[in-house]
Design a protein around this motif. Structure first.
Motif: not given
Lengths: 112, 117
Positions: B44-47, B39, B109, A103-106, B107, A92, A47-49, A43, B95, B37, A101
């Protein structure tokens, strides 16, 4: 939930030098059929990932071959052979073998 | 070209409701799972949720189950996230993402949702 731990959390790199990010899972990520749903995303600011790598080591079409993924079981790695300016941002890892699902912390990659 | 465009992000008070939309184009929408998903600032990111091609299966993260509802309209290539009983911790950029072989391969924007009084 499966916890993904990325190291390092910050990686200052010199352009043209390699970089490596580790992703360690609290549980094995291979499913009953031997498939491992471990992906890597990038990311950039604002911007989006973007998906880079899926199922450990499969590079998405258009992703430069300086990016590679490897690993097995609970330990996975993303490597960049020669960092370019476009590679800055947050990386990530994410797993989809186990619900939910996660994610890692980044890992923030920035130029020195 | 695959495109995903979210809309509906807004400032909303705690306890309020909001509906996010995601318009898809450039691929056969009805052939794919779709996901939301978020942010979260500082986390960070979460589903959040996902929905099967025909809408017959839907899954949610535990903290939004019972408050959020994912749906889709295959005739109009759109996926939605209805959010209610919103909390400050739901503040995030949301997202929508196309899901292929359990990977988020495209994804949008993002849509900013801010929950604050």
């Amino acid at each position: 939930d499966v916890v993904l731990t990325q190291t390092p959390l910050s990686s200052p790199v010199t352009l043209g030098q390699p970089a490596s990010i580790s992703c360690r899972s609290s549980q094995g990520l291979a499913d009953g059929n031997g498939r491992t749903y471990l992906s890597w995303l990038h990311q950039r600011p604002g911007q989006p990932p973007r998906l880079l790598i899926y199922k450990i080591s499969n590079r998405v079409s258009g992703v430069p071959d300086r990016f590679s993924g490897s690993g097995t079981g609970t330990n996975f790695t993303l490597k960049i052979t020669r960092v370019e300016a476009d590679d800055v941002g947050i990386y990530y890892c994410t797993q989809a073998t186990h619900f939910p699902q996660t994610f890692g912390q980044g890992t923030k990659v920035e130029v020195k | 070209e695959v495109q995903l465009v979210e809309s509906g992000g807004h400032l909303v008070q705690p306890g309020g409701s909001l509906r996010l939309s995601c318009a898809a184009s450039g691929f056969s929408f009805s052939n794919y799972w779709m996901s939301w998903v978020r942010r979260v600032p500082g986390k960070g990111l979460e589903w959040v949720a996902n929905i099967k091609q025909d809408g017959s299966e839907k899954y949610y993260m535990s903290s939004v189950a019972g408050r959020f509802t994912v749906s889709r309209d295959n005739a109009n290539n759109s996926v939605f996230l209805q959010m209610s009983s919103l909390r400050a911790e739901d503040t995030a950029v949301y997202y929508c993402a196309r899901t292929a072989d359990r990977s988020f391969d495209y994804w949008g924007q993002g849509a900013l949702v801010t929950v604050s009084s």
